[in-house]
Scaffold this motif. Structure first.
Motif, mmCIF file in Angstrom:
data_model
loop_
_atom_site.group_PDB
_atom_site.id
_atom_site.type_symbol
_atom_site.label_atom_id
_atom_site.label_comp_id
_atom_site.label_asym_id
_atom_site.label_seq_id
_atom_site.Cartn_x
_atom_site.Cartn_y
_atom_site.Cartn_z
ATOM 1 N N ILE A 30 10.574 -11.233 -34.405
ATOM 2 C CA ILE A 30 8.800 -11.218 -34.419
ATOM 3 C C ILE A 30 8.281 -10.051 -35.155
ATOM 4 O O ILE A 30 8.775 -9.007 -34.982
ATOM 5 C CB ILE A 30 8.591 -11.258 -32.964
ATOM 6 N N ALA A 31 7.275 -10.557 -35.940
ATOM 7 C CA ALA A 31 6.412 -9.311 -36.650
ATOM 8 C C ALA A 31 5.816 -8.392 -35.640
ATOM 9 O O ALA A 31 4.597 -8.714 -35.077
ATOM 10 C CB ALA A 31 5.539 -10.108 -37.554
ATOM 11 N N MET A 32 6.429 -7.598 -34.984
ATOM 12 C CA MET A 32 6.090 -6.778 -34.090
ATOM 13 C C MET A 32 6.957 -5.302 -34.206
ATOM 14 O O MET A 32 7.873 -5.268 -34.878
ATOM 15 C CB MET A 32 6.039 -6.970 -32.799
ATOM 16 N N GLY A 33 6.567 -4.291 -33.326
ATOM 17 C CA GLY A 33 7.191 -3.110 -33.402
ATOM 18 C C GLY A 33 8.131 -3.039 -32.171
ATOM 19 O O GLY A 33 8.690 -3.950 -31.781
ATOM 20 N N HIS A 34 8.048 -1.896 -31.263
ATOM 21 C CA HIS A 34 9.073 -1.704 -29.968
ATOM 22 C C HIS A 34 8.131 -1.873 -28.951
ATOM 23 O O HIS A 34 7.472 -0.962 -28.366
ATOM 24 C CB HIS A 34 9.363 -0.063 -30.083
ATOM 25 N N GLU A 35 7.793 -3.310 -28.577
ATOM 26 C CA GLU A 35 6.801 -3.674 -27.695
ATOM 27 C C GLU A 35 6.983 -4.773 -27.200
ATOM 28 O O GLU A 35 8.001 -5.682 -27.516
ATOM 29 C CB GLU A 35 5.404 -3.686 -28.367
ATOM 30 N N ILE A 36 6.118 -5.303 -26.143
ATOM 31 C CA ILE A 36 6.136 -6.704 -25.328
ATOM 32 C C ILE A 36 5.050 -7.484 -25.518
ATOM 33 O O ILE A 36 4.203 -7.231 -24.349
ATOM 34 C CB ILE A 36 6.785 -6.520 -24.023
ATOM 35 N N PRO A 37 4.639 -8.010 -26.682
ATOM 36 C CA PRO A 37 3.106 -8.566 -26.734
ATOM 37 C C PRO A 37 3.131 -9.796 -25.943
ATOM 38 O O PRO A 37 4.345 -10.407 -25.640
ATOM 39 C CB PRO A 37 3.063 -8.543 -28.278
ATOM 40 N N PRO A 38 2.221 -10.534 -25.945
ATOM 41 C CA PRO A 38 2.047 -11.731 -25.420
ATOM 42 C C PRO A 38 2.812 -12.940 -25.644
ATOM 43 O O PRO A 38 3.395 -13.646 -24.916
ATOM 44 C CB PRO A 38 0.259 -12.230 -25.475
ATOM 45 N N GLN A 39 2.979 -12.822 -26.965
ATOM 46 C CA GLN A 39 4.086 -13.817 -27.759
ATOM 47 C C GLN A 39 5.300 -13.754 -26.955
ATOM 48 O O GLN A 39 6.033 -14.736 -26.633
ATOM 49 C CB GLN A 39 4.082 -13.551 -29.209
ATOM 50 N N VAL A 40 6.010 -12.486 -27.043
ATOM 51 C CA VAL A 40 7.205 -12.449 -26.500
ATOM 52 C C VAL A 40 7.148 -12.594 -24.727
ATOM 53 O O VAL A 40 8.147 -13.324 -24.229
ATOM 54 C CB VAL A 40 7.689 -10.898 -26.592
ATOM 55 N N MET A 41 6.273 -12.458 -24.036
ATOM 56 C CA MET A 41 6.091 -12.724 -22.588
ATOM 57 C C MET A 41 6.136 -14.221 -22.605
ATOM 58 O O MET A 41 6.801 -14.674 -21.639
ATOM 59 C CB MET A 41 4.703 -11.915 -22.068
ATOM 60 N N ALA A 42 5.444 -15.044 -23.374
ATOM 61 C CA ALA A 42 5.574 -16.402 -23.203
ATOM 62 C C ALA A 42 6.800 -17.134 -23.535
ATOM 63 O O ALA A 42 7.434 -18.010 -22.960
ATOM 64 C CB ALA A 42 4.703 -17.109 -24.480
ATOM 65 N N LEU A 43 7.713 -16.380 -24.405
ATOM 66 C CA LEU A 43 9.177 -16.713 -24.746
ATOM 67 C C LEU A 43 10.119 -16.267 -23.556
ATOM 68 O O LEU A 43 10.848 -17.182 -22.854
ATOM 69 C CB LEU A 43 9.680 -15.815 -25.955
ATOM 70 N N ILE A 44 9.646 -15.380 -22.879
ATOM 71 C CA ILE A 44 10.461 -14.842 -21.466
ATOM 72 C C ILE A 44 10.091 -16.123 -20.646
ATOM 73 O O ILE A 44 11.019 -16.572 -19.904
ATOM 74 C CB ILE A 44 9.927 -13.290 -20.932
ATOM 75 N N SER A 45 8.721 -16.252 -20.275
ATOM 76 C CA SER A 45 8.480 -17.356 -19.273
ATOM 77 C C SER A 45 9.093 -18.581 -19.483
ATOM 78 O O SER A 45 9.708 -19.131 -18.784
ATOM 79 C CB SER A 45 6.962 -17.439 -19.306
ATOM 80 N N GLN A 46 8.993 -19.061 -20.823
ATOM 81 C CA GLN A 46 9.664 -20.438 -21.206
ATOM 82 C C GLN A 46 11.381 -20.338 -20.868
ATOM 83 O O GLN A 46 11.859 -21.488 -20.510
ATOM 84 C CB GLN A 46 9.495 -20.597 -22.647
ATOM 85 N N PHE A 47 12.072 -19.316 -21.305
ATOM 86 C CA PHE A 47 13.302 -19.154 -21.054
ATOM 87 C C PHE A 47 13.832 -19.083 -19.785
ATOM 88 O O PHE A 47 14.519 -19.999 -19.396
ATOM 89 C CB PHE A 47 13.788 -17.783 -21.746
ATOM 90 N N CYS A 48 13.172 -18.435 -18.801
ATOM 91 C CA CYS A 48 12.995 -18.599 -17.339
ATOM 92 C C CYS A 48 12.738 -19.937 -16.683
ATOM 93 O O CYS A 48 13.483 -20.519 -15.864
ATOM 94 C CB CYS A 48 12.179 -17.720 -16.793
ATOM 95 N N GLU A 49 11.751 -20.585 -17.256
ATOM 96 C CA GLU A 49 11.593 -22.031 -16.623
ATOM 97 C C GLU A 49 12.495 -22.922 -17.128
ATOM 98 O O GLU A 49 12.947 -23.689 -16.287
ATOM 99 C CB GLU A 49 10.080 -22.356 -17.331
ATOM 100 N N ASP A 50 13.154 -22.786 -18.120
ATOM 101 C CA ASP A 50 13.991 -23.811 -18.806
ATOM 102 C C ASP A 50 15.447 -23.476 -18.031
ATOM 103 O O ASP A 50 15.858 -24.405 -17.466
ATOM 104 C CB ASP A 50 14.513 -23.470 -20.141
ATOM 105 N N LEU A 51 15.546 -22.205 -17.651
ATOM 106 C CA LEU A 51 16.755 -22.050 -16.493
ATOM 107 C C LEU A 51 16.416 -22.559 -15.089
ATOM 108 O O LEU A 51 17.462 -23.079 -14.641
ATOM 109 C CB LEU A 51 17.212 -20.362 -16.717
ATOM 110 N N ARG A 52 15.204 -22.579 -14.661
ATOM 111 C CA ARG A 52 14.850 -22.847 -13.337
ATOM 112 C C ARG A 52 14.987 -24.434 -13.194
ATOM 113 O O ARG A 52 15.827 -24.742 -12.144
ATOM 114 C CB ARG A 52 13.414 -22.497 -13.098
ATOM 115 N N GLN A 53 14.700 -25.148 -14.277
ATOM 116 C CA GLN A 53 14.994 -26.316 -14.203
ATOM 117 C C GLN A 53 16.086 -26.704 -14.222
ATOM 118 O O GLN A 53 16.800 -27.840 -13.604
ATOM 119 C CB GLN A 53 14.341 -27.115 -15.472
ATOM 120 N N ALA A 54 17.236 -26.139 -14.537
ATOM 121 C CA ALA A 54 18.600 -25.972 -14.552
ATOM 122 C C ALA A 54 19.191 -25.851 -13.161
ATOM 123 O O ALA A 54 20.286 -26.223 -12.894
ATOM 124 C CB ALA A 54 19.292 -25.454 -15.546
#
Length: 191
Positions: free
Chosen positions: A157-181
């Motif tokens: 992602i076009a970012m530095g050493h950080e966790i911006p909202p875009q990354v938080m959305a990716l984390i949430s989606q990854f976790c939700e996908d696993l929860r469904q499993a």
């Protein structure tokens, strides 16, 4: 830990271990192991030989195993996440445990890549402009994981050493996908 409420993962329990060593440059900060004076990730260093890293490995692995016993959430339903040095620790310890998944944010390998003891998805997110951990290390991590048979979901992602909202959305989606499993997944972020 401060980001947890913004992830919107109400069906997840989150536990945040503290790194064992005080950080010499961050008041109140913690670290999993020290860096050589002047280290900038652009040269090789044998982190695995460091006593503080060896102690942290043992402590973290024991903590995760005990956490599974204490919470009664099996490791097979646990997602291990880490940022920067925490991501390196997750890459180091994670393959030794039968986890549901791993999230590596701005992380790197500080040793050889290991084949995981069980199949699990791994999401790697790294900043294209990371001034701390060069994106080239993340590319090396991606290649090394593929070489041991660990496929990853890669996000540069076009970012530095950080966790911006875009990354938080990716984390949430990854976790939700696993929860469904599988139900009752526990997230163990490292930072």
């Amino acid at each position: 830990m401060g980001l947890a409420p913004y992830l919107g993962l109400s069906n997840f329990a989150m536990v945040f271990p503290d790194a064992p060593w005080p950080h010499p440059q961050v008041t109140g900060g913690r670290m999993w192991y020290s860096f050589p004076v002047g280290y900038d990730f652009r040269s090789a260093h044998d982190f695995a030989a460091q006593e503080d890293l060896q102690a942290s490995r043992a402590q973290l692995k024991t903590w995760l195993i005990n956490l599974a016993q204490t919470t009664r959430v099996p490791l097979e339903r646990t997602i291990l996440a880490g940022f920067s040095q925490g991501g390196a620790m997750a890459l180091d310890i994670g393959p030794q445990l039968p986890l549901a998944g791993q999230i590596i944010l701005s992380g790197y390998l500080h040793g050889e890549a290991q084949a995981p003891v069980s199949d699990r998805p791994v999401m790697v997110v790294h900043g294209a402009f990371d001034p701390v951990v060069p994106v080239g290390l993340a590319h090396q991590t991606q290649t090394a994981l593929a070489a041991v048979g660990q496929p990853i979901t890669w996000h540069e992602i076009a970012m530095g050493h950080e966790i911006p909202p875009q990354v938080m959305a990716l984390i949430s989606q990854f976790c939700e996908d696993l929860r469904q499993a599988g139900e009752n997944t526990l997230v163990n972020p490292l930072g």
